[in-house]
Write a protein that holds these residues in place. Sequence first.
Motif, PDB file in Angstrom:
ATOM      1  N   TRP A  46     -10.190 -39.597  -8.606  1.00 32.57           N
ATOM      2  CA  TRP A  46     -10.755 -39.788  -7.267  1.00 32.57           C
ATOM      3  C   TRP A  46     -10.565 -38.562  -6.389  1.00 32.57           C
ATOM      4  CZ3 TRP A  46      -7.752 -39.567  -2.891  1.00 32.57           C
ATOM      5  CH2 TRP A  46      -6.360 -39.724  -3.044  1.00 32.57           C
ATOM      6  N   LEU A  47      -9.487 -37.812  -6.595  1.00 26.84           N
ATOM      7  CA  LEU A  47      -9.272 -36.585  -5.809  1.00 26.84           C
ATOM      8  C   LEU A  47     -10.401 -35.577  -6.006  1.00 26.84           C
ATOM      9  CD1 LEU A  47      -5.469 -35.908  -6.324  1.00 26.84           C
ATOM     10  CD2 LEU A  47      -6.615 -36.264  -4.140  1.00 26.84           C
ATOM     11  N   ASP A  48     -11.088 -35.689  -7.119  1.00 26.21           N
ATOM     12  CA  ASP A  48     -12.151 -34.749  -7.455  1.00 26.21           C
ATOM     13  C   ASP A  48     -13.545 -35.266  -7.095  1.00 26.21           C
ATOM     14  OD1 ASP A  48     -10.035 -33.361  -8.652  1.00 26.21           O
ATOM     15  OD2 ASP A  48     -10.489 -34.138 -10.641  1.00 26.21           O
ATOM     16  N   GLN A  56      -9.212 -38.656   3.018  1.00 24.88           N
ATOM     17  CA  GLN A  56      -7.984 -39.296   3.494  1.00 24.88           C
ATOM     18  C   GLN A  56      -6.781 -38.944   2.614  1.00 24.88           C
ATOM     19  OE1 GLN A  56      -8.472 -40.789   6.395  1.00 24.88           O
ATOM     20  NE2 GLN A  56     -10.628 -40.295   6.071  1.00 24.88           N
ATOM     21  N   GLY A  57      -7.026 -38.197   1.547  1.00 25.20           N
ATOM     22  CA  GLY A  57      -5.979 -37.859   0.587  1.00 25.20           C
ATOM     23  C   GLY A  57      -5.147 -36.655   1.006  1.00 25.20           C
ATOM     24  N   PRO A  58      -4.309 -36.187   0.103  1.00 28.15           N
ATOM     25  CA  PRO A  58      -3.343 -35.133   0.435  1.00 28.15           C
ATOM     26  C   PRO A  58      -3.959 -33.767   0.749  1.00 28.15           C
ATOM     27  CG  PRO A  58      -3.297 -35.608  -1.914  1.00 28.15           C
ATOM     28  CD  PRO A  58      -4.175 -36.646  -1.276  1.00 28.15           C
ATOM     29  N   PHE A  59      -5.212 -33.521   0.324  1.00 25.02           N
ATOM     30  CA  PHE A  59      -5.814 -32.210   0.527  1.00 25.02           C
ATOM     31  C   PHE A  59      -6.933 -32.223   1.559  1.00 25.02           C
ATOM     32  CE2 PHE A  59      -4.340 -32.419  -3.942  1.00 25.02           C
ATOM     33  CZ  PHE A  59      -3.244 -31.600  -3.794  1.00 25.02           C
ATOM     34  N   ALA A  64     -11.319 -29.169  -6.987  1.00 18.00           N
ATOM     35  CA  ALA A  64     -11.763 -28.863  -8.346  1.00 18.00           C
ATOM     36  C   ALA A  64     -10.635 -29.165  -9.324  1.00 18.00           C
ATOM     37  CB  ALA A  64     -12.155 -27.395  -8.459  1.00 18.00           C
ATOM     38  N   PRO A  65     -10.933 -29.830 -10.429  1.00 20.62           N
ATOM     39  CA  PRO A  65      -9.908 -29.977 -11.459  1.00 20.62           C
ATOM     40  C   PRO A  65      -9.430 -28.598 -11.919  1.00 20.62           C
ATOM     41  CG  PRO A  65     -11.817 -31.344 -11.965  1.00 20.62           C
ATOM     42  CD  PRO A  65     -12.202 -30.448 -10.820  1.00 20.62           C
ATOM     43  N   GLY A  66      -8.161 -28.487 -12.224  1.00 19.62           N
ATOM     44  CA  GLY A  66      -7.625 -27.212 -12.683  1.00 19.62           C
ATOM     45  C   GLY A  66      -8.355 -26.673 -13.898  1.00 19.62           C
ATOM     46  N   VAL A 104      -8.107 -26.000  -5.101  1.00 22.09           N
ATOM     47  CA  VAL A 104      -9.399 -25.371  -4.816  1.00 22.09           C
ATOM     48  C   VAL A 104     -10.280 -26.481  -4.248  1.00 22.09           C
ATOM     49  CG1 VAL A 104     -11.406 -24.192  -5.782  1.00 22.09           C
ATOM     50  CG2 VAL A 104      -9.123 -23.686  -6.682  1.00 22.09           C
ATOM     51  N   ARG A 105     -10.431 -26.490  -2.934  1.00 22.19           N
ATOM     52  CA  ARG A 105     -11.205 -27.534  -2.265  1.00 22.19           C
ATOM     53  C   ARG A 105     -12.702 -27.320  -2.463  1.00 22.19           C
ATOM     54  NH1 ARG A 105      -6.734 -26.463   0.493  1.00 22.19           N
ATOM     55  NH2 ARG A 105      -5.446 -28.213   1.203  1.00 22.19           N
TER      56      ARG A 105
END
Length: 157
Positions: A46-48, A56-59, A64-66, A104-105
């Motif tokens: 979900w972060l991606d 609403q998340g930490p970033f 981008a996935p690593g 990497v947003r």
Amino acid sequence: MREIRYDDLDALQKMVSAEFGDWGKDLEITQQLIDEFAGISGDQQWLDVEVGRARQGPFGATIAPGMLTLSILPRVRAPSTFKVVDQGNTVNYGSDGLRFLEPVRAGSKIHARSRLTDVQGHARGTRMTYEFAVHVLGNDRPSLLYKAVLLHAPPRS
């Protein structure tokens, strides 16, 4: 561009540097690119991929996935200052390290630079280690550090 034979260890070792080289081309990490990577890789965190939830998340945005950042390294690194020649083939021999240090947003631009850190003779040719640093433009701290190992093998007789 200077050409150096794959088995000229002295000349190759002179290319080892403590300093990173020039920056490569900038590339914008779009949400579309992230979504396409998620579809291909199956990495659906979900972060991606969930834009609303990620706000609403930490970033504060999707990231981008690593592994996406790693996989597009060839697009954002600068060309080498020398070319290894006369080898039979060159293979990816693995990694001596991989770190994801900063997010990497989506919407940010990245670029990369590299340096040759090690050259060694090997039973199957010449082993060379390169270190790559991928940064979000304007950030001093890299998002990714990667030590790639290549093996240059002699031509087959």
